[in-house]
Design an enzyme around this catalytic site. Structure first.
Site, PDB file in Angstrom:
ATOM      1  N   HIS A  73       1.862 -27.534 -16.930  1.00  0.00           N
ATOM      2  CA  HIS A  73       0.682 -27.314 -17.762  1.00  0.00           C
ATOM      3  C   HIS A  73       0.286 -28.670 -18.331  1.00  0.00           C
ATOM      4  O   HIS A  73       1.076 -29.324 -19.016  1.00  0.00           O
ATOM      5  CB  HIS A  73       0.970 -26.318 -18.877  1.00  0.00           C
ATOM      6  CG  HIS A  73       1.256 -24.933 -18.382  1.00  0.00           C
ATOM      7  ND1 HIS A  73       2.304 -24.173 -18.851  1.00  0.00           N
ATOM      8  CD2 HIS A  73       0.635 -24.173 -17.440  1.00  0.00           C
ATOM      9  CE1 HIS A  73       2.307 -23.005 -18.236  1.00  0.00           C
ATOM     10  NE2 HIS A  73       1.303 -22.979 -17.367  1.00  0.00           N
ATOM     11  N   GLU A  76       0.880 -29.973 -22.102  1.00  0.00           N
ATOM     12  CA  GLU A  76       2.216 -29.892 -22.705  1.00  0.00           C
ATOM     13  C   GLU A  76       2.873 -31.262 -22.588  1.00  0.00           C
ATOM     14  O   GLU A  76       3.673 -31.530 -21.687  1.00  0.00           O
ATOM     15  CB  GLU A  76       3.011 -28.772 -22.038  1.00  0.00           C
ATOM     16  CG  GLU A  76       2.334 -27.416 -22.269  1.00  0.00           C
ATOM     17  CD  GLU A  76       3.026 -26.254 -21.577  1.00  0.00           C
ATOM     18  OE1 GLU A  76       4.019 -26.481 -20.851  1.00  0.00           O
ATOM     19  OE2 GLU A  76       2.556 -25.110 -21.760  1.00  0.00           O
ATOM     20  N   HIS A 169       8.566 -27.500 -20.703  1.00  0.00           N
ATOM     21  CA  HIS A 169       7.253 -27.094 -21.217  1.00  0.00           C
ATOM     22  C   HIS A 169       7.253 -27.183 -22.740  1.00  0.00           C
ATOM     23  O   HIS A 169       8.285 -27.374 -23.377  1.00  0.00           O
ATOM     24  CB  HIS A 169       6.960 -25.643 -20.817  1.00  0.00           C
ATOM     25  CG  HIS A 169       6.740 -25.436 -19.357  1.00  0.00           C
ATOM     26  ND1 HIS A 169       5.516 -25.109 -18.821  1.00  0.00           N
ATOM     27  CD2 HIS A 169       7.601 -25.503 -18.300  1.00  0.00           C
ATOM     28  CE1 HIS A 169       5.625 -24.981 -17.510  1.00  0.00           C
ATOM     29  NE2 HIS A 169       6.886 -25.215 -17.168  1.00  0.00           N
ATOM     30  N   GLU A 232      11.145 -24.201 -23.129  1.00  0.00           N
ATOM     31  CA  GLU A 232      10.036 -24.264 -24.079  1.00  0.00           C
ATOM     32  C   GLU A 232      10.551 -25.023 -25.295  1.00  0.00           C
ATOM     33  O   GLU A 232      11.460 -24.570 -25.971  1.00  0.00           O
ATOM     34  CB  GLU A 232       9.572 -22.857 -24.467  1.00  0.00           C
ATOM     35  CG  GLU A 232       9.088 -22.015 -23.302  1.00  0.00           C
ATOM     36  CD  GLU A 232       7.698 -22.415 -22.810  1.00  0.00           C
ATOM     37  OE1 GLU A 232       7.047 -23.243 -23.483  1.00  0.00           O
ATOM     38  OE2 GLU A 232       7.275 -21.898 -21.763  1.00  0.00           O
TER      39      GLU A 232
END
Length: 352
Positions: A73, A76, A169, A232
């Site tokens: 992404h 990010e 991420h 994450e």
């Protein structure tokens, strides 16, 4: 007179000193400068935009192979900056490398435009799903990243624990657990080595998928046999506005993995949560009945109505379910949230 090794090292420094800036500038090495060597005899090769391989001077039949990716992404940014710093430190000898390493900066075009993606979420296009969207701007990149992983792991040891993929991420929203991991469903027993590594990387929680998906880590786990995870690691920030000290645990964990070292003492293993359902957006009439800023892993009690869309309803069935990745703005047909329950005790007792 300058030796050829010294010339190789000098040619590589502009790229390896700031691999992120080099990639964002869409710079490409000359045909005779796509590979070389750097500190400690580490061999490097530029393979494509945002794709770089590095290998130690000595390889053995069971040398570990690690794919480290970020920027799937494009907005990010913190993990992308961490990988660029890692490349620089390996190149100048400040970080040890004892394994084969493939560094991937994922959606370069989205990174340059400071957006998540151009047409479609790249992290939903793997395992061949890109073939269903041939006109998507992201489809060729998904195919290229699949090929890069397959080619990298084709030369990897098949010994247990020799193949790893760490896909980093950051989350769009706050979370009850600031740093958490997602493990793809493979049908294989859950790896104790992965859980222990996540603990040393200061990951607080692990989300266990129960069905095959189309993320990059699902692809490498299924197709390449890798111990794969999606991390994450905090919230989305623009380039240059990240406090990278907040990501120290994952950064140190990755560097330890690449160096083949372990920290002293036992780390606390993460809590485990298992996916039990998902909320699906079926039409533009979809309503997600939670606050717009609800945090990941927010718990909801039994009988709570969380979403509706025409005749569709999602009502909490267990005493407690937690909502992860709520997003009412996805396209119809896509996931608008994952529902999980805590399974820490059973998960930790089943690790192998």
């Amino acid at each position: 007179m300058t030796s050829s090794a010294e010339r190789d090292m000098t040619a590589s420094l502009s790229m390896l000193d700031d691999f992120l800036a080099y990639t964002l500038a869409l710079a490409r090495p000359a045909a005779n400068e796509t590979h070389g060597s750097c500190a400690g005899g580490v061999r490097w090769a530029w393979l494509a935009d945002g794709v770089l391989s590095m290998e130690p001077a000595v390889l053995t039949a069971d040398t570990r192979s690690v794919l480290a990716s970020a920027g799937v992404h494009g907005d990010e940014t913190a993990p992308i900056e961490l990988l660029s710093c890692l490349v620089r430190d390996i190149a100048c000898g400040e970080a040890a490398l004892t394994c084969r390493l493939l560094v991937i900066l994922g959606n370069v075009d989205a990174m340059r435009e400071a957006c998540r993606y151009r047409d479609d979420d790249l992290n939903r296009l793997f395992s061949g799903r890109h073939l269903q969207l041939p006109h998507s701007h992201e489809a060729p990149r998904a195919a290229a990243l699949e090929q890069a992983a397959v080619q990298f792991f084709a030369s990897a040891s098949r010994q247990p624990g020799a193949r790893w993929h760490i896909d980093m991420h950051t989350a769009i929203r706050a979370s009850a657990f600031e740093r958490f991991a997602l493990l793809p469903h493979t049908g294989r027993p859950i790896s104790r080595a992965m859980f222990e590594w996540l603990g040393h990387a200061r990951i607080s929680a692990v989300l266990l998928h129960t069905a095959k998906g189309n993320t990059y880590s699902h692809f490498t786990a299924h197709t390449c046999g890798a111990e794969a995870c999606t991390l994450e690691l905090g919230k989305v920030r623009p380039f240059g506005q990240n406090d990278l000290t907040r990501f120290a645990g994952a950064n140190e964990g990755l560097r330890d993995l690449l160096a083949g070292t372990k920290r002293r003492g036992e780390a606390e293993l993460p809590r485990a949560f298992t996916v039990i359902d998902q909320i699906t957006k079926q039409s533009d009439a979809f309503e997600l009945l939670v606050a717009a800023d609800v945090a990941n892993f927010t718990p909801f009690a039994k009988d709570t109505l969380l979403a509706r869309d025409g005749d569709y309803r999602y009502v909490v069935q267990h005493d407690e379910e937690r909502l992860v990745f709520p997003n009412a703005t996805v396209k119809p047909g896509l996931r608008a949230g994952l529902m999980v329950i805590e399974t820490t005790r059973g998960t930790l007792s089943s690790l192998v």
